[in-house]
Design an enzyme around this catalytic site. Sequence first.
Site, short mmCIF file in Angstrom:
data_model
loop_
_atom_site.label_atom_id
_atom_site.label_comp_id
_atom_site.label_asym_id
_atom_site.label_seq_id
_atom_site.Cartn_x
_atom_site.Cartn_y
_atom_site.Cartn_z
N THR A 101 -2.98 6.21 -22.10
CA THR A 101 -2.85 4.85 -21.62
C THR A 101 -1.38 4.50 -21.77
O THR A 101 -0.64 5.14 -22.52
CB THR A 101 -3.65 3.85 -22.47
OG1 THR A 101 -3.26 4.00 -23.84
CG2 THR A 101 -5.15 4.09 -22.36
N GLU A 156 -0.43 4.69 -0.70
CA GLU A 156 -1.26 5.87 -0.96
C GLU A 156 -0.43 7.13 -0.73
O GLU A 156 0.37 7.21 0.19
CB GLU A 156 -2.47 5.88 -0.02
CG GLU A 156 -3.53 4.88 -0.45
CD GLU A 156 -4.72 4.84 0.50
OE1 GLU A 156 -4.62 5.39 1.61
OE2 GLU A 156 -5.73 4.23 0.14
N ASP A 175 -5.85 13.73 -25.09
CA ASP A 175 -5.88 12.31 -24.72
C ASP A 175 -5.05 11.56 -25.76
O ASP A 175 -5.49 11.32 -26.87
CB ASP A 175 -7.33 11.82 -24.69
CG ASP A 175 -7.43 10.35 -24.33
OD1 ASP A 175 -6.39 9.67 -24.31
OD2 ASP A 175 -8.55 9.89 -24.08
N TYR A 200 0.85 -1.19 0.00
CA TYR A 200 0.00 0.00 0.00
C TYR A 200 0.88 1.23 0.00
O TYR A 200 1.75 1.38 0.87
CB TYR A 200 -0.92 0.02 1.23
CG TYR A 200 -2.36 -0.11 0.84
CD1 TYR A 200 -2.95 0.87 0.04
CD2 TYR A 200 -3.12 -1.19 1.23
CE1 TYR A 200 -4.27 0.76 -0.37
CE2 TYR A 200 -4.44 -1.31 0.83
CZ TYR A 200 -5.01 -0.33 0.03
OH TYR A 200 -6.31 -0.45 -0.37
N ARG A 220 -0.90 -2.52 -18.87
CA ARG A 220 -2.22 -1.91 -18.90
C ARG A 220 -2.30 -0.84 -17.81
O ARG A 220 -2.08 -1.14 -16.63
CB ARG A 220 -3.23 -3.02 -18.65
CG ARG A 220 -4.66 -2.75 -18.92
CD ARG A 220 -5.38 -4.04 -19.18
NE ARG A 220 -5.00 -4.54 -20.49
CZ ARG A 220 -5.45 -4.04 -21.64
NH1 ARG A 220 -6.35 -3.08 -21.65
NH2 ARG A 220 -5.02 -4.52 -22.78
N LYS A 261 -0.95 0.85 -25.14
CA LYS A 261 -1.24 0.80 -26.57
C LYS A 261 0.09 0.94 -27.33
O LYS A 261 0.98 0.13 -27.12
CB LYS A 261 -2.30 1.83 -26.92
CG LYS A 261 -3.64 1.49 -26.23
CD LYS A 261 -4.74 2.49 -26.47
CE LYS A 261 -5.98 2.10 -25.66
NZ LYS A 261 -7.04 3.12 -25.73
C1 LIG Z 1 -8.13 3.38 -24.99
C2 LIG Z 1 -8.51 4.80 -24.79
C3 LIG Z 1 -8.88 5.28 -23.52
C4 LIG Z 1 -9.19 4.42 -22.31
O1 LIG Z 1 -8.26 3.59 -21.88
P1 LIG Z 1 -8.64 2.43 -20.83
O2 LIG Z 1 -7.31 2.08 -20.27
O3 LIG Z 1 -9.30 1.36 -21.61
O4 LIG Z 1 -9.55 3.03 -19.81
C5 LIG Z 1 -9.13 6.64 -23.38
N1 LIG Z 1 -9.04 7.48 -24.43
C6 LIG Z 1 -8.73 7.04 -25.66
C7 LIG Z 1 -8.64 8.01 -26.78
C8 LIG Z 1 -8.47 5.68 -25.88
O5 LIG Z 1 -8.18 5.26 -27.11
#
Ligand SMILES: *Cc1c(COP(=O)(O)O)cnc(C)c1O
Length: 411
Positions: free
Chosen positions: A223, A53, A197, A51, A232, A226
């Site tokens: 993220t 936090e 994002d 933990y 993840r 990807k």
């Molecule tokens: C994949 C994605 C997310 C969310 O990611 P998670 O880890 O699945 O919550 C947010 N924004 C965009 C543009 C994405 O492609």
Amino acid sequence: MVHLESADPLVHRAVLGETSRQHGQLEMIASENFVSPAVREAMGTVLTHKYAEGLPGKRYYGGCEYADQVEDLARTRATKLFGADHANVQPHSGAQANMAAYFAFLDPGDTIVGMNLSHGGHLTHGSPVNFSGRLFRVAAYGVRESDGRIDFDVVRETVLRERPRLIVTGASAYPRAIDFETFGEIAREAGAIHLVDLAHLAGLVAGGHHPSPFAHADVVTTTTHKTLRGPRGGMAMCRAEHAKIIDRMVFPFIQGGPLMHVIAAKAVALGEALAPSFRDYAGCIVENARVLARTVTERGVQLVSGGTDTHLILVDLRDRDLTGKDAEQALERAGITVNKNTVPGETRSPFVTSGLRIGTPALTTRGMGADEMTLIGGWIADILDRPGDAQRIESIGRRVRELCETFPLFR
Ligand SMILES: *Cc1c(COP(=O)(O)O)cnc(C)c1O
């Protein structure tokens, strides 16, 4: 997995099944990738017990010496890789990172402007089935029907009309480079926060194969799993002036304890992305997508925007008597894994759709290049031409398995 095998044979068997599925298929889901053995190892470490936090040096628990080291490595590498002032590496996912970023700047009822989901946006950019659409007033922009590209006249008009407090840019299914600079100008003109994002593009930006948004954004979320090829998870990065509020929104506002084993894996992946070879990897992803786009378009397959600048193509099936759902299933029978996707101007439901999203990050990690993309693009076109031809699908399936054997995934 000696312990797992004896302690829980059912879970063990499912994991083995997944291992052989991943090895034996061509993974072309644009949001997926394969991590290095080192990243995977870090995720299986004893750091999961801890933990922690709070933040390094400011924890609510004792015994955080090594958790601090790991998180500091991740934060430092993230800021160096992207040229950001500040990084919070605790978000459990991309959706969590976005939630933290929204709450840093918005109150419920405020207006945001984001990209239409059916034009390539993400659920967290204001969809009514997501918290973002429930808590905020949303106005959407999209792409031009004629060329499938973001229509900045509509963006500017929407922003100046709606006067949002925040503009969210970035996408999940947009094959072209995103002009974050123009978005940033529009946001500034309107006095709005610009949230980028970068989920899909993070690896390409890190590797220098997509223009960086950092000079044009107030906050950048991503993220890590990807194109960035980490575990993840999510991250939120920002200019120094917003560091405190972003940190407070991740914890304690929306999350509890950080996943230290995942943060360790993020540190490892960010270290890998800082190595010179990652530039080549990112370049290969984009080149592979270009080759794939060229191969299928030469075979008469229509693509949204006619091609790609990134790691993915978006097939438009509206000129065919074939849905995205059926096309996805036909390709899966041959061992080619993709996902159905809405296309701009979609008339079918999101469970059926008229498109396919096909990406190259995972196969590029596997070591495949232009020759393999030409081969695979040909198979995809063959199947889209005759999706009901079981014999053709079976024979392509055999060649897919042979190709997979040539590029072993788990050594
Ligand atoms: C994949 C994605 C997310 C969310 O990611 P998670 O880890 O699945 O919550 C947010 N924004 C965009 C543009 C994405 O492609």
